[in-house]
Every structure is written in C-alpha cells, then in structure tokens.
Design a protein around this motif. Structure first.
Motif, mmCIF file in Angstrom:
data_model
loop_
_atom_site.group_PDB
_atom_site.id
_atom_site.type_symbol
_atom_site.label_atom_id
_atom_site.label_comp_id
_atom_site.label_asym_id
_atom_site.label_seq_id
_atom_site.Cartn_x
_atom_site.Cartn_y
_atom_site.Cartn_z
ATOM 1 N N ASN A 133 0.828 -1.209 0.000
ATOM 2 C CA ASN A 133 0.000 0.000 0.000
ATOM 3 C C ASN A 133 0.862 1.260 0.000
ATOM 4 O OD1 ASN A 133 -2.609 -0.980 -0.125
ATOM 5 N ND2 ASN A 133 -2.760 -1.299 2.074
ATOM 6 N N ASN A 134 1.892 1.256 0.854
ATOM 7 C CA ASN A 134 2.716 2.458 1.000
ATOM 8 C C ASN A 134 3.710 2.643 -0.136
ATOM 9 O OD1 ASN A 134 1.490 3.197 3.408
ATOM 10 N ND2 ASN A 134 2.908 1.978 4.644
ATOM 11 N N ILE A 135 4.338 1.548 -0.576
ATOM 12 C CA ILE A 135 5.412 1.650 -1.558
ATOM 13 C C ILE A 135 4.909 1.562 -2.994
ATOM 14 C CG2 ILE A 135 7.532 0.548 -2.382
ATOM 15 C CD1 ILE A 135 8.142 -0.255 0.448
ATOM 16 N N VAL A 136 3.863 0.799 -3.209
ATOM 17 C CA VAL A 136 3.414 0.572 -4.584
ATOM 18 C C VAL A 136 2.076 1.250 -4.871
ATOM 19 C CG1 VAL A 136 2.832 -1.169 -6.305
ATOM 20 C CG2 VAL A 136 4.657 -1.607 -4.663
ATOM 21 N N VAL A 137 1.042 0.833 -4.122
ATOM 22 C CA VAL A 137 -0.323 1.262 -4.474
ATOM 23 C C VAL A 137 -0.489 2.776 -4.360
ATOM 24 C CG1 VAL A 137 -2.756 1.049 -3.871
ATOM 25 C CG2 VAL A 137 -1.280 -0.964 -3.809
ATOM 26 N N LYS A 138 -0.090 3.355 -3.229
ATOM 27 C CA LYS A 138 -0.257 4.806 -3.051
ATOM 28 C C LYS A 138 0.523 5.589 -4.094
ATOM 29 C CE LYS A 138 -1.331 4.847 1.896
ATOM 30 N NZ LYS A 138 -0.903 5.313 3.243
ATOM 31 N N GLN A 143 -0.882 7.831 -11.226
ATOM 32 C CA GLN A 143 -2.061 7.852 -12.088
ATOM 33 C C GLN A 143 -2.709 9.238 -12.082
ATOM 34 O OE1 GLN A 143 -4.982 4.934 -11.011
ATOM 35 N NE2 GLN A 143 -6.466 5.582 -12.571
ATOM 36 N N ASP A 144 -2.842 9.824 -10.866
ATOM 37 C CA ASP A 144 -3.443 11.161 -10.775
ATOM 38 C C ASP A 144 -2.594 12.186 -11.540
ATOM 39 O OD1 ASP A 144 -5.426 10.116 -9.215
ATOM 40 O OD2 ASP A 144 -4.521 10.711 -7.297
ATOM 41 N N GLY A 145 -1.256 12.068 -11.361
ATOM 42 C CA GLY A 145 -0.368 12.999 -12.062
ATOM 43 C C GLY A 145 -0.445 12.831 -13.563
ATOM 44 N N LEU A 146 -0.551 11.590 -14.003
ATOM 45 C CA LEU A 146 -0.637 11.318 -15.438
ATOM 46 C C LEU A 146 -1.943 11.861 -16.008
ATOM 47 C CD1 LEU A 146 1.214 9.917 -17.475
ATOM 48 C CD2 LEU A 146 -0.116 7.838 -17.157
ATOM 49 N N VAL A 192 -0.371 22.095 -14.494
ATOM 50 C CA VAL A 192 -0.099 20.709 -14.082
ATOM 51 C C VAL A 192 1.176 20.703 -13.234
ATOM 52 C CG1 VAL A 192 1.199 20.242 -16.199
ATOM 53 C CG2 VAL A 192 0.280 18.352 -14.833
ATOM 54 N N LYS A 193 1.135 19.929 -12.164
ATOM 55 C CA LYS A 193 2.298 19.803 -11.290
ATOM 56 C C LYS A 193 3.141 18.595 -11.689
ATOM 57 C CE LYS A 193 0.153 21.905 -7.238
ATOM 58 N NZ LYS A 193 -0.195 21.704 -5.802
ATOM 59 N N GLU A 194 4.429 18.751 -11.481
ATOM 60 C CA GLU A 194 5.308 17.620 -11.753
ATOM 61 C C GLU A 194 5.119 16.525 -10.671
ATOM 62 O OE1 GLU A 194 9.354 18.713 -12.172
ATOM 63 O OE2 GLU A 194 8.951 20.209 -13.752
ATOM 64 N N LEU A 195 5.366 15.316 -11.082
ATOM 65 C CA LEU A 195 5.212 14.181 -10.152
ATOM 66 C C LEU A 195 6.401 14.104 -9.203
ATOM 67 C CD1 LEU A 195 4.015 11.434 -12.659
ATOM 68 C CD2 LEU A 195 2.625 13.059 -11.352
ATOM 69 N N GLU A 196 6.130 13.475 -8.015
ATOM 70 C CA GLU A 196 7.196 13.265 -7.042
ATOM 71 C C GLU A 196 8.182 12.214 -7.574
ATOM 72 O OE1 GLU A 196 5.641 12.239 -3.255
ATOM 73 O OE2 GLU A 196 4.480 14.094 -3.025
ATOM 74 N N PHE A 214 14.396 5.931 -7.066
ATOM 75 C CA PHE A 214 14.922 5.568 -8.385
ATOM 76 C C PHE A 214 14.459 4.178 -8.825
ATOM 77 C CE2 PHE A 214 17.789 8.696 -6.632
ATOM 78 C CZ PHE A 214 17.914 9.594 -7.665
ATOM 79 N N ASP A 215 13.333 3.714 -8.268
ATOM 80 C CA ASP A 215 12.776 2.433 -8.713
ATOM 81 C C ASP A 215 11.981 2.650 -9.985
ATOM 82 O OD1 ASP A 215 10.544 3.733 -7.815
ATOM 83 O OD2 ASP A 215 10.220 2.440 -6.067
ATOM 84 N N GLU A 216 11.245 1.618 -10.413
ATOM 85 C CA GLU A 216 10.509 1.694 -11.677
ATOM 86 C C GLU A 216 9.489 2.826 -11.682
ATOM 87 O OE1 GLU A 216 11.247 -0.946 -10.017
ATOM 88 O OE2 GLU A 216 12.120 -2.455 -11.351
ATOM 89 N N ILE A 217 8.785 3.000 -10.553
ATOM 90 C CA ILE A 217 7.768 4.056 -10.491
ATOM 91 C C ILE A 217 8.444 5.430 -10.547
ATOM 92 C CG2 ILE A 217 5.940 5.070 -9.081
ATOM 93 C CD1 ILE A 217 5.368 2.291 -7.993
ATOM 94 N N GLY A 218 9.587 5.549 -9.842
ATOM 95 C CA GLY A 218 10.321 6.814 -9.867
ATOM 96 C C GLY A 218 10.828 7.149 -11.252
ATOM 97 N N LEU A 219 11.332 6.144 -11.966
ATOM 98 C CA LEU A 219 11.824 6.369 -13.329
ATOM 99 C C LEU A 219 10.691 6.774 -14.269
ATOM 100 C CD1 LEU A 219 14.347 3.399 -13.650
ATOM 101 C CD2 LEU A 219 14.887 5.824 -13.313
ATOM 102 N N MET A 220 9.533 6.116 -14.127
ATOM 103 C CA MET A 220 8.381 6.491 -14.958
ATOM 104 C C MET A 220 7.940 7.917 -14.647
ATOM 105 S SD MET A 220 5.972 3.099 -15.293
ATOM 106 C CE MET A 220 5.718 2.926 -13.523
ATOM 107 N N ALA A 221 7.991 8.292 -13.355
ATOM 108 C CA ALA A 221 7.610 9.660 -12.971
ATOM 109 C C ALA A 221 8.557 10.684 -13.605
ATOM 110 C CB ALA A 221 7.620 9.789 -11.447
#
Length: 416
Positions: free
Chosen positions: A359-364, A370-373, A387-391, A395-402
């Motif tokens: 929940n904390n690391i992945v889902v949230k 998703q909201d940022g996209l 539009v605001k930039e994403l957090e 440097f994991d997969e979600i961070g790289l996509m952001a």
C-alpha cells in the motif's frame, strides 16, 4: 481443461497488483511450510521409528533370554533333585509298600493308606519348602513301571492316579510321563488345561530317575505361570502402550497381556479359545524374526518386534514386543503441528506486512502517478490550465516512470 485454464487466466488478469503479489506470497509460503513440515516430520518419524524398533528388539531379546534361562534353570533344578538323597529315600520307602498295599496295574495308588501316609510324612516339610522356595506349583514322583503318582506336594486329585490306564493318561501330566520314559531325558509338556488344577493351564517338566541303567521313576515339576508372567510383565522404562507377550503354537497366549488382561490373559485365552493370529505371531511361529508395523490382536497398528522362542526341543512359542504406532508417532505429529502453527502465524505476519508495504510503496505511489498522469493529459488537452510535476523521490521503476512524465510536462509547458 482449456476452458478452465482460460477462465483462470482471465480471472488472474482482473486481479489487482496487490492481490497478485499477496496471492504469490501466500502460495509460496504455504508451499515452503508444507515442504519443510513434510521433510521435518519425515526425518523425525524415521529417527523415532528406528529408535523404537531398536528398543523393542532389545526388550524382545532380553525377555527371550530371560525365559530361556528360566527353563534352563528348571532343567537344572529337576536334574539335581532327581539325584538327591531325599528323592531316592522317598522312592525306595514307597516301593517297599507296593506289595503290602497290594497294587493292581490298572488301579489307583491308595494314598489314604496309613502306611503310605507314614512314609510320606517324613518328607513333607522338605518338599513343601522346596516347592515354595523355587516357585513350583507342584512336584510329582511317578513309578515308571506302574505309572502311579506315588507322591505329590500339592495333594490335588491327581495324587495316586494311574497315568497308564486312568483318566489322566492323555493329560499334560500323563504325556510328560510317557514322553520322558521314551526319550530318557528332561522333557517339557506345553501348557493346556489340567483338570486336577481347576482346569487351569498347566505346564510340566519331567526327568527320569535311573538306577543301574534302568528308569525306576519319573520326577515331574508342574511349572507355575506366575514365574513366566513375572518376567514378561516387567515394564521399567516402557511406554504406556508397550507390552511383551508369548503365544503358543496353538495360537493361544502363554503369558498375560498387559493391555488386555481380561480378554488376552493366559486363563482367558484357554477358557474362551481366544487365539492370536497376527502377522507377527504367525511369522514368529514359522521361525521368522523381524521388526515392522502390523495390526495387533485387537486390530490396532503397532510397532512389533517378534521372534521364535524354543523351549528345549519340545516346545515352540512366539515372543512379541509391541507398542502402539499412535504413541510412537505422537512426537513427530506434534512437531508437524507446531511447524504448521508457526508457519501460519508467520504467514499472517508476512501478509500483514506485505499489505502495508504494498500500500505504501506501490499502491499509493501508483495512485499518485495515475493522478499525475491524468493531470498531465488534462493539461495537454487544454482541460486544465496547469499541471504539477510528479514526485520523484526514488529511483525504482515508479520513480523512473515519474521522471519520464515530468520531462514531458516540462516540454509541454515550453510548448515543445
């Protein structure tokens, strides 16, 4: 089969990432717990079975040696007594009464004759003391020529009986008398009901009394089953369901069962013809020795160590040492249950941790992504003025996509 596979595949696709990850964890840990529990229990079971087989074999062999020594001692006793001065004097004194009493070959010996009473009274204290001291049920002196029981210490109805022509000719006493004369050596007669002793099972040992190469008499011991039971019932260091017992060639008990003293005692076995025909007893009576799991006389699975037991050259018994399988496997089953309980507790703990972590690391973070996209697409499509930039704090997969999305946001703002 293909339809079920397709349905399962579709259901898997519809599952959320959280459900998929948790499901994978549950399945993996469950398989791990089952494998560890199975392996641990299997090894524990093998070790405990081997330990109990060794224990049963030791008990069986120890009891077999004790029973063998017991009967060898009885042979030694009867040989010594046969050569004793008291036996010789008693026989010679009673022999002198034959002509006076006027015996008929087919008649009984007149034990109520006062002359005979006077002769035997001199030896009563000795034989009564001997019988009590050595634990015999009775001692007999039988005339070899006439077959008359000219003396017994117990003074039952067999006193004075004619073993050549009387009703006891085919009894255990009659058989041991005849066989001892034939073999001219110590001879055993196996247990069977004996009428003069309240029809209780009786076992006899006979020995010839010879003079100048001629058998004058036969000395017979009626062996008490109490001595045999005393050996077989010794249980120091035994488990609750462990017992040792003897079975005769007629499949009847030769000692009392500890676990079933009512149904499988020596007396009950003969009285009710309660036979023991287990795999262990039958194999032992056929000369085989082994340790294995079998069904006992009550149909319960037991670890059994069995072997043949020869009493001289006359009698063959089976000796068995057994313990319930349920008692033996109590420890490995407890280990299995403990492992499963620990595994279940760990599984619950890991699932709870996984849910919180996912929940904390992945889902949230995915929700924020998703909201940022969506905000970015709204800005691009002129549905939103800013539009605001994403957090991008990892440097994991979600961070790289952001980071990729943020680059596109910057380009969109510059009008590139």
């Amino acid at each position: 089969m293909d339809k079920k596979y397709t349905q399962g595949k579709q259901m898997f696709k519809k599952m959320t990432i959280k459900a998929k990850v948790i499901g994978l964890i549950v399945v993996s840990l469950s398989l791990l717990a089952v494998v560890i529990a199975g392996f641990s229990v299997s090894k524990a079971k093998e070790g405990i079975l081997a330990q109990n087989y060794a224990m049963l074999t030791s008990a069986r062999d120890s009891k077999a040696n004790q029973i063998t020594n017991f009967f060898q001692e009885r042979v030694g006793d009867i040989k010594v007594l046969s050569k004793s001065k008291d036996i010789s004097e008693l026989y010679n004194s009673l022999e002198q009464t034959f002509d006076i009493v006027g015996l008929d070959d087919k008649s009984s010996y007149d034990v109520k004759n006062q002359l005979i009473k006077n002769v035997t009274s001199k030896y009563e204290e000795y034989f009564q003391s001997y019988m009590k001291e050595y634990g015999y049920y009775d001692i007999f002196l039988i005339n070899a020529q006439t077959g008359h029981v000219i003396y017994t210490a117990a003074k039952e109805s067999d006193y004075g009986a004619n073993l050549k022509y009387g009703s006891l000719k085919n009894s255990g006493l009659g058989k041991v008398f005849a066989n001892t004369l034939t073999r001219n050596k110590p001879t055993f007669e196996d247990m069977r009901p004996y009428a003069p002793s309240n029809n209780a099972p009786a076992m006899f040992l006979g020995n010839p009394i010879s003079k100048n190469g001629k058998i004058d008499a036969v000395l017979v011991f009626q062996i008490s089953d109490r001595s045999i039971n005393k050996i077989m019932q010794f249980r120091e260091g035994y488990g609750k369901s462990q017992e040792d017992y003897l079975v005769g060639s007629d499949n009847l008990m030769r000692s009392d069962s500890y676990l079933d003293p009512k149904g499988h005692s020596l007396i009950a076995s003969f009285s009710n013809n309660t036979q023991v025909k287990t795999k262990g007893s039958q194999n032992a009576l056929n000369g085989q020795s082994n340790t294995e799991i079998i069904d006992d006389y009550n149909g319960n699975p037991v670890l059994s160590a069995y072997a043949p037991l020869n009493i001289g050259s006359d009698i063959k018994w089976a000796i068995l040492s057994e313990i319930d399988e349920a008692e033996v496997l109590k420890t490995p089953n407890a280990i299995r249950n403990l492992i499963l309980i620990i595994a279940l507790a760990l599984l619950i703990f890991v699932i709870a941790g996984a849910v919180i972590t996912i929940n904390n690391i992945v889902v949230k973070r995915l929700v924020k992504f998703q909201d940022g996209l969506e905000g970015f697409f709204d800005y691009v499509n002129r549905k939103s003025s800013d539009v605001k930039e994403l957090e991008t704090d990892s440097f994991d997969e979600i961070g790289l996509m952001a980071q990729v999305v943020n680059e596109n946001i910057k380009k969109a703002k510059k009008g590139i």
